[in-house]
Design an enzyme around this catalytic site. Structure first.
Site, PDB file in Angstrom:
ATOM      1  N   ILE A  11      40.207  45.360  42.962  1.00 45.60           N
ATOM      2  CA  ILE A  11      40.194  46.360  41.879  1.00 45.60           C
ATOM      3  C   ILE A  11      39.460  47.618  42.340  1.00 45.60           C
ATOM      4  O   ILE A  11      39.903  48.747  42.087  1.00 45.60           O
ATOM      5  CB  ILE A  11      39.575  45.759  40.596  1.00 45.60           C
ATOM      6  N   GLY A  35      36.250  41.928  50.698  1.00 43.76           N
ATOM      7  CA  GLY A  35      37.100  43.129  50.715  1.00 43.76           C
ATOM      8  C   GLY A  35      37.685  43.394  52.094  1.00 43.76           C
ATOM      9  O   GLY A  35      37.443  42.653  53.045  1.00 43.76           O
ATOM     10  N   ALA A  73      31.379  45.018  42.947  1.00 44.39           N
ATOM     11  CA  ALA A  73      31.109  43.959  43.934  1.00 44.39           C
ATOM     12  C   ALA A  73      30.551  42.715  43.252  1.00 44.39           C
ATOM     13  O   ALA A  73      29.439  42.742  42.737  1.00 44.39           O
ATOM     14  CB  ALA A  73      30.104  44.470  44.962  1.00 44.39           C
ATOM     15  N   TYR A 140      29.846  31.955  36.269  1.00 42.25           N
ATOM     16  CA  TYR A 140      30.426  33.283  36.513  1.00 42.25           C
ATOM     17  C   TYR A 140      30.310  34.158  35.265  1.00 42.25           C
ATOM     18  O   TYR A 140      29.763  35.273  35.310  1.00 42.25           O
ATOM     19  CB  TYR A 140      31.896  33.154  36.953  1.00 42.25           C
ATOM     20  N   PHE A 168      40.585  41.612  31.423  1.00 46.06           N
ATOM     21  CA  PHE A 168      41.335  40.378  31.254  1.00 46.06           C
ATOM     22  C   PHE A 168      41.969  40.073  32.625  1.00 46.06           C
ATOM     23  O   PHE A 168      41.292  40.238  33.631  1.00 46.06           O
ATOM     24  CB  PHE A 168      42.261  40.484  30.035  1.00 46.06           C
ATOM     25  N   ARG A 220      47.581  34.027  29.029  1.00 42.68           N
ATOM     26  CA  ARG A 220      46.651  35.057  29.501  1.00 42.68           C
ATOM     27  C   ARG A 220      47.237  36.448  29.236  1.00 42.68           C
ATOM     28  O   ARG A 220      48.442  36.607  29.057  1.00 42.68           O
ATOM     29  CB  ARG A 220      46.414  34.925  31.022  1.00 42.68           C
TER      30      ARG A 220
END
Ligand code: UDP
Length: 335
Positions: A11, A35, A73, A140, A168, A220
């Site tokens: 992202i 990454g 991050a 998380y 989402f 979802r």
């Protein structure tokens, strides 16, 4: 400059591209643990380093004039967070605290934070708003909520201006096809289906067929990564515009449409014109039956619009996977 921490990730790299397109001078800090260097737009300055390292941060903040920070991050796999919570509290909470401390030391007060729908746990509503109770059910989600709470306290005590964006299910790829999703250990539904349809996996598993949903599989809300990236630009403009006034906002980022695992597989078959082999498997621990956003708040307050529905999301993801079947490795080889 705008500092993008985690700008080499999925992202983050799309946000970096949008920032560069919008004319922002952009600085990326990433330790490349998940990454890819090749994902970072050539117009951005890249620094390899750790957000949890005070010396890396001091070097960066003393050299560059940072106006605002976007923080992408983080480790983001629910199952891994249950097995190894220390990693999540260290990398997601403790390292973020080091970043915030350094920002305070250098007088940088504008912050955009990537949070998650996992903050809501198992919601008792069909459409999740920002008012829906936050009660994460795994380390998380808890690590993200802890940072949200830290931000609120920092805002009151030290004048931090921040916007939290709760994503989402991020999916798709930049429409150029040059950057996309490439996790070393892929666990996400859409890339796994497309890798299967490319012949790189023998089948696609459906985790659970007995959920309380119309077809028994989990629902979802899939949101295109460029739509997400554009929300970051709007959030950045908002905190910069409000400099001096208190800004502490939370926004959901989703399409407001729920798709079941079965429906996503069918849409991938339609877009790719290929047929999937399906394996029906046990439920994956920690999966809520349905997570669908109401993103009305950011639409009304910041004028956010989404451009990509599920079909368009899968089209862009397919373009990325077709041209880079081995992810950034094949990309590097072609250059
Ligand atoms: N899923 C699945 N098979 C897979 C990967 C995922 O059935 O191989 C399901 C998963 O159980 C969840 C949905 O697809 O209901 C989305 O999972 P993903 O990991 O992409 O995102 P999450 O919702 O966990 O953030």
């Amino acid at each position: 400059m705008i500092l993008v921490v985690g700008g080499a990730g999925y992202i983050g790299s799309h946000a970096v591209k949008e920032l560069c397109d919008a004319g922002y001078e952009t600085l990326v800090l990433d330790n490349l643990s998940t990454g890819h260097r090749a994902a970072v737009d050539e117009r951005a300055v890249f620094i390899k380093g750790d957000l949890g390292s005070e010396s890396d941060l001091h070097r960066l903040f003393s050299r560059y004039s940072v106006e605002a920070v976007m923080h992408f991050a983080a480790n983001s796999l629910v199952g891994e967070s249950v097995a190894d919570p220390l990693k999540y509290y260290e990398n997601n909470v403790s390292a973020t605290l080091t970043l915030l401390k350094t920002m305070c030391a250098y007088g940088v007060s504008s912050f955009i934070f990537s949070s998650t729908a996992a903050a809501y746990g198992i919601p008792d509503t069909d459409y999740i708003t920002e008012e829906t109770m936050v009660r994460p059910i795994n380390p998380y989600g808890r690590s993200k909520v802890m940072v949200e709470q830290i931000l609120e306290d920092f805002s009151h005590a030290y004048g931090l201006q921040y916007i939290v964006l709760r994503y989402f299910n991020a999916a798709g790829a930049d429409q150029s096809g040059n950057i996309g999703e490439d996790h070393r250990n892929e666990t996400h539904l859409i890339p796994l289906i497309l890798q299967h349809l490319l012949g790189k996996r023998p089948y696609i598993s459906i985790f659970g067929t007995d959920y309380p949903t119309p077809d028994g599989t989990c629902i979802r809300d899939y949101i295109h990564v460029t739509d997400l990236a554009k929300a970051h630009i709007l959030a950045l403009e908002e905190v910069l515009r409000n400099k001096g006034e208190q800004t502490c906002e939370v926004y959901n980022l989703g399409n407001g449409c729920g798709y079941s695992v079965q429906e996503v597989i069918r849409m991938c078959e339609k877009v790719t014109e290929r047929k999937a082999n399906i394996e029906y498997a046990e439920r994956r621990p920690g999966d809520p039956a349905r997570l669908v956003a109401s993103a009305d708040k950011i639409k009304h307050k910041l004028g956010w619009k989404t451009e990509y529905d599920l079909e368009k999301i899968i089209h862009t993801a397919w373009k990325w996977h077709l041209h880079h079947p081995d992810g950034y490795i094949s990309f590097e080889a072609m250059r």
